[in-house]
Design a protein around this motif. Structure first.
Motif, mmCIF file in Angstrom:
data_model
loop_
_atom_site.group_PDB
_atom_site.id
_atom_site.type_symbol
_atom_site.label_atom_id
_atom_site.label_comp_id
_atom_site.label_asym_id
_atom_site.label_seq_id
_atom_site.Cartn_x
_atom_site.Cartn_y
_atom_site.Cartn_z
ATOM 1 N N LYS A 173 3.896 -5.984 -0.613
ATOM 2 C CA LYS A 173 3.382 -7.346 -0.552
ATOM 3 C C LYS A 173 3.540 -7.910 0.850
ATOM 4 O O LYS A 173 4.239 -7.334 1.687
ATOM 5 N N THR A 174 2.867 -9.032 1.099
ATOM 6 C CA THR A 174 3.150 -9.846 2.282
ATOM 7 C C THR A 174 3.907 -11.074 1.791
ATOM 8 O O THR A 174 4.136 -11.248 0.590
ATOM 9 N N SER A 195 1.233 -12.930 -0.448
ATOM 10 C CA SER A 195 0.356 -12.230 -1.396
ATOM 11 C C SER A 195 1.076 -11.955 -2.710
ATOM 12 O O SER A 195 2.294 -12.127 -2.822
ATOM 13 N N LEU A 200 -3.741 -5.165 1.452
ATOM 14 C CA LEU A 200 -2.911 -6.181 2.097
ATOM 15 C C LEU A 200 -3.330 -6.424 3.542
ATOM 16 O O LEU A 200 -3.269 -7.564 4.023
ATOM 17 N N SER A 254 0.626 -6.507 10.256
ATOM 18 C CA SER A 254 -0.813 -6.500 9.971
ATOM 19 C C SER A 254 -1.645 -6.012 11.143
ATOM 20 O O SER A 254 -2.816 -5.665 10.973
ATOM 21 N N LEU A 264 4.386 -6.674 6.215
ATOM 22 C CA LEU A 264 4.268 -6.058 4.902
ATOM 23 C C LEU A 264 5.673 -5.675 4.442
ATOM 24 O O LEU A 264 6.450 -5.089 5.214
ATOM 25 N N PHE A 271 -6.314 -8.628 3.287
ATOM 26 C CA PHE A 271 -5.878 -9.973 2.921
ATOM 27 C C PHE A 271 -5.270 -10.686 4.127
ATOM 28 O O PHE A 271 -5.541 -11.863 4.382
ATOM 29 N N SER A 272 -4.450 -9.968 4.896
ATOM 30 C CA SER A 272 -3.753 -10.573 6.039
ATOM 31 C C SER A 272 -4.697 -10.948 7.166
ATOM 32 O O SER A 272 -4.469 -11.923 7.878
#
Length: 249
Positions: free
Chosen positions: A227-228, A231, A19, A192, A38, A22-23
């Motif tokens: 998760k965010t 996401s 995550l 993040s 998150l 991804f962020s």
């Protein structure tokens, strides 16, 4: 396997790492201008048989998501016919209460922020919201859905004492569990811009504390995800649904 949390620490670490990557986009060393949050999501086997509770449960975490000195906090205070928030503003200014960027009285919340657009703009303007615990029951109807969708419900602070700075600092140093009345719980656990290890430690601490508040504790948990806002939810723990109880005729 961590016997206390029923969660494999390495699975948590992989979820946090994925995550954060991804962020932060393709370049892992360059953060976005705005941190992403998150969220720990706990799916319950059954909807708790308890009424919706707008006062959140404080969840201590080792690495605060917000630091009072750097946070943008909006404080809702009790007033009467427009009077009261001025005194609160003076106290914040004179005592240099870190983190408080704006003070809004309950009466102004009813008038100036009556429209959906005004509420949405207010919600997006600050990192977090705190409120005098005496007015907390009045806030859900006044704030509307925007605050709940963004998981920015105000957290209670005690303003009847002298140590406002300590109350705000304590509010910033934790995360919160809100009972929404549904069969899942979403709890902020990291930003993040925090390190992978900080994200892992915060997530494990939040899981352990939150499950203690769940009816039947781990026996009441169906699944745990991370998760965010944008996401997919990464599973960290899942069990098969309980078999239906047979009723003999």
């Amino acid at each position: 396997m961590n016997k206390v949390s029923y969660i494999d620490v390495e699975i948590v670490r992989k979820a946090v790492k994925a995550l954060l990557k991804f962020s932060r986009g393709e370049d892992k060393n360059s953060l976005l201008e705005e941190d992403e949050l998150l969220y720990l999501v706990i799916a319950l086997k059954k909807v708790p048989q308890k009424p919706r509770h707008d006062k959140p449960i404080r969840i201590p975490i080792p690495h605060p998501i917000y630091v009072a000195e750097n946070a943008e906090v909006c404080l809702f205070v009790k007033d009467h016919k427009g009077e009261g928030h001025k005194a609160a503003k003076s106290k914040v200014r004179e005592e240099r209460v870190a983190g408080i960027s704006k003070v809004v009285g309950l009466s102004k919340l009813r008038t100036k922020y009556e429209s959906h657009e005004a509420k949405r703009q207010l919600c997006n303007s600050y990192d977090m919201f705190a409120a005098d615990e005496r007015i907390l029951p009045s806030l859900p109807k006044l704030l509307g859905k925007a605050f709940f969708k963004k998981k920015k419900q105000p957290v209670p602070v005690r303003l009847t004492g002298k140590d406002w700075a300590g109350q705000i600092r304590r509010a910033c140093e934790a995360t919160y569990l809100f009972w929404s009345g549904g069969n899942s719980l979403a709890i902020k656990v990291a930003r993040s811009s925090q390190s992978e290890q900080q994200g892992v430690e915060n997530t494990l601490a939040a899981i352990a504390a939150a499950v203690e508040k769940v009816p039947r504790k781990w026996d009441g948990v169906q699944a745990v995800f991370l998760k965010t806002a944008d996401s997919v939810a990464l599973p960290m723990y899942q069990v098969l649904p309980d078999a239906p109880t047979r009723i003999d005729q």
